[in-house]
Design a protein around this motif. Sequence first.
Motif, PDB file in Angstrom:
ATOM      1  N   LEU A 133       0.818  -1.208   0.000  1.00 32.03           N
ATOM      2  CA  LEU A 133       0.000   0.000   0.000  1.00 32.03           C
ATOM      3  C   LEU A 133       0.857   1.266   0.000  1.00 32.03           C
ATOM      4  O   LEU A 133       1.464   1.622   1.004  1.00 32.03           O
ATOM      5  N   GLY A 134       0.932   1.927  -1.147  1.00 32.70           N
ATOM      6  CA  GLY A 134       1.684   3.170  -1.251  1.00 32.70           C
ATOM      7  C   GLY A 134       3.179   3.000  -1.234  1.00 32.70           C
ATOM      8  O   GLY A 134       3.918   3.990  -1.287  1.00 32.70           O
ATOM      9  N   GLY A 135       3.678   1.768  -1.171  1.00 30.36           N
ATOM     10  CA  GLY A 135       5.117   1.533  -1.069  1.00 30.36           C
ATOM     11  C   GLY A 135       5.822   1.647  -2.404  1.00 30.36           C
ATOM     12  O   GLY A 135       5.216   1.502  -3.471  1.00 30.36           O
ATOM     13  N   VAL A 136       7.111   1.919  -2.343  1.00 30.50           N
ATOM     14  CA  VAL A 136       7.950   1.985  -3.533  1.00 30.50           C
ATOM     15  C   VAL A 136       9.106   1.001  -3.369  1.00 30.50           C
ATOM     16  O   VAL A 136       9.394   0.530  -2.272  1.00 30.50           O
ATOM     17  N   LYS A 137       9.758   0.716  -4.476  1.00 28.24           N
ATOM     18  CA  LYS A 137      10.736  -0.372  -4.512  1.00 28.24           C
ATOM     19  C   LYS A 137      11.909  -0.171  -3.566  1.00 28.24           C
ATOM     20  O   LYS A 137      12.517  -1.142  -3.102  1.00 28.24           O
ATOM     21  N   PRO A 179      -3.321  10.922 -11.988  1.00 30.01           N
ATOM     22  CA  PRO A 179      -2.744  11.736 -10.916  1.00 30.01           C
ATOM     23  C   PRO A 179      -1.749  10.928 -10.066  1.00 30.01           C
ATOM     24  O   PRO A 179      -1.931   9.724  -9.900  1.00 30.01           O
ATOM     25  N   ARG A 180      -0.757  11.610  -9.549  1.00 33.22           N
ATOM     26  CA  ARG A 180       0.206  10.942  -8.690  1.00 33.22           C
ATOM     27  C   ARG A 180      -0.473  10.482  -7.409  1.00 33.22           C
ATOM     28  O   ARG A 180      -1.401  11.117  -6.905  1.00 33.22           O
ATOM     29  N   GLN A 181      -0.002   9.341  -6.909  1.00 29.28           N
ATOM     30  CA  GLN A 181      -0.475   8.743  -5.653  1.00 29.28           C
ATOM     31  C   GLN A 181      -1.917   8.237  -5.731  1.00 29.28           C
ATOM     32  O   GLN A 181      -2.536   7.989  -4.698  1.00 29.28           O
ATOM     33  N   LEU A 182      -2.431   8.068  -6.937  1.00 29.08           N
ATOM     34  CA  LEU A 182      -3.760   7.483  -7.094  1.00 29.08           C
ATOM     35  C   LEU A 182      -3.615   5.967  -7.134  1.00 29.08           C
ATOM     36  O   LEU A 182      -3.005   5.415  -8.052  1.00 29.08           O
ATOM     37  N   LEU A 239       7.343   4.029   7.998  1.00 28.11           N
ATOM     38  CA  LEU A 239       8.311   5.048   7.589  1.00 28.11           C
ATOM     39  C   LEU A 239       9.751   4.587   7.793  1.00 28.11           C
ATOM     40  O   LEU A 239      10.660   5.060   7.100  1.00 28.11           O
ATOM     41  N   ALA A 240       9.964   3.643   8.695  1.00 26.77           N
ATOM     42  CA  ALA A 240      11.322   3.129   8.915  1.00 26.77           C
ATOM     43  C   ALA A 240      11.845   2.367   7.703  1.00 26.77           C
ATOM     44  O   ALA A 240      13.053   2.162   7.579  1.00 26.77           O
ATOM     45  N   LEU A 241      10.968   1.959   6.818  1.00 26.99           N
ATOM     46  CA  LEU A 241      11.383   1.234   5.620  1.00 26.99           C
ATOM     47  C   LEU A 241      11.930   2.169   4.539  1.00 26.99           C
ATOM     48  O   LEU A 241      12.529   1.691   3.569  1.00 26.99           O
ATOM     49  N   VAL A 242      11.706   3.472   4.688  1.00 26.04           N
ATOM     50  CA  VAL A 242      12.150   4.442   3.671  1.00 26.04           C
ATOM     51  C   VAL A 242      13.592   4.844   3.955  1.00 26.04           C
ATOM     52  O   VAL A 242      13.881   5.436   4.990  1.00 26.04           O
ATOM     53  N   PRO A 243      14.523   4.530   3.063  1.00 22.17           N
ATOM     54  CA  PRO A 243      15.921   4.909   3.300  1.00 22.17           C
ATOM     55  C   PRO A 243      16.114   6.416   3.157  1.00 22.17           C
ATOM     56  O   PRO A 243      15.349   7.089   2.458  1.00 22.17           O
ATOM     57  N   SER A 244      17.102   6.940   3.824  1.00 27.77           N
ATOM     58  CA  SER A 244      17.381   8.370   3.741  1.00 27.77           C
ATOM     59  C   SER A 244      17.751   8.741   2.306  1.00 27.77           C
ATOM     60  O   SER A 244      18.394   7.974   1.592  1.00 27.77           O
ATOM     61  N   PHE A 280       9.824  10.306  -1.031  1.00 27.00           N
ATOM     62  CA  PHE A 280       8.692   9.446  -0.715  1.00 27.00           C
ATOM     63  C   PHE A 280       7.542  10.278  -0.183  1.00 27.00           C
ATOM     64  O   PHE A 280       7.748  11.214   0.607  1.00 27.00           O
ATOM     65  N   ARG A 281       6.336   9.925  -0.594  1.00 30.33           N
ATOM     66  CA  ARG A 281       5.136  10.629  -0.140  1.00 30.33           C
ATOM     67  C   ARG A 281       4.271   9.679   0.682  1.00 30.33           C
ATOM     68  O   ARG A 281       3.817   8.656   0.168  1.00 30.33           O
TER      69      ARG A 281
END
Length: 308
Positions: free
Chosen positions: A40-44, A77-80, A199-204, A208-209
Amino acid sequence: MTQRANAEFPSGQRGERCRGWLYEPEGNGPFPVIVMAHGLGGVKEMRLDAFAERFSDAGYACLVFDYRNFGASEGAPRQLLDIGQQLEDWSSAIAFARLQPSLMRSKVVLWGTSFGGGHVIASAARDQNVAAAIAQCPFTDGIASALAMDLRSSFKVTAMAMVDMLRGLVGMTPLMVATSGPPHSAALMTAPDAHGGYLALVPSGVSFRNHVAARFALNILRYRSGRRAAKVSCPILFCICETDSVAPAGPNRRYAKKAPCGEIRRYREGHFDIYVGEAFERVVADQLDFLKRHVPVKGPAMSKKETT
């Protein structure tokens, strides 16, 4: 040494490009390939590279992609988040993998996590030529997930979703709702472990939105991908988190038992714990064991037709 290259393929009627990475292991192909996407909403970048690197080290190619409207992929649209569109993206990714000369068209494996785990079940049920599938902490039942949601958050999100649906009907830009948030907030995931764990899965350094178009919430109840498990004819591994706050373990176990060639691995951790640390090591080991038993890297010699 594993090689990673950028990859892209068209998806949908407009041919918008899904973008991602293609990992190829050391040695001469063609290789079995694992098609991978997030939830859900995640990116690679949210730890899919960690899984792909382990699989590639074991001899499997990996095609990791972002859905349209998210991450590096095209689409507006983005994030749809459109469920039907994301299932189209899975079909397009599978078709792309089968066309690559370095990959084995007869050994395509599907791997998805969270919402993507639900997509894997639906996609494997639809494509009977898939060699195997792995559904990690899968979203299988929208009603069960909605009932697990905080009541105050549910009311807030439903109101936002209705407003966003009306905005969409008149061509206005989407109203966004947070994907994860603190307990009782207006967010899709508000369990105590959700906001920090997600949010901990998002690297610095990664853009990311943490939001999606709110209208998606109106479609959650109707998406019950677990019902398709009985139609999955290939071997499928269900990795189920027993304390999952997003995709409840009970419905996941019930659906998994209906898969003709289903296997279940259970973990004491929660939904966001198995991406990192010791739990990550255990789940990867289980998944590699499953892959080596059902889709071995070294198999019978392929026919000339398979390699052309």
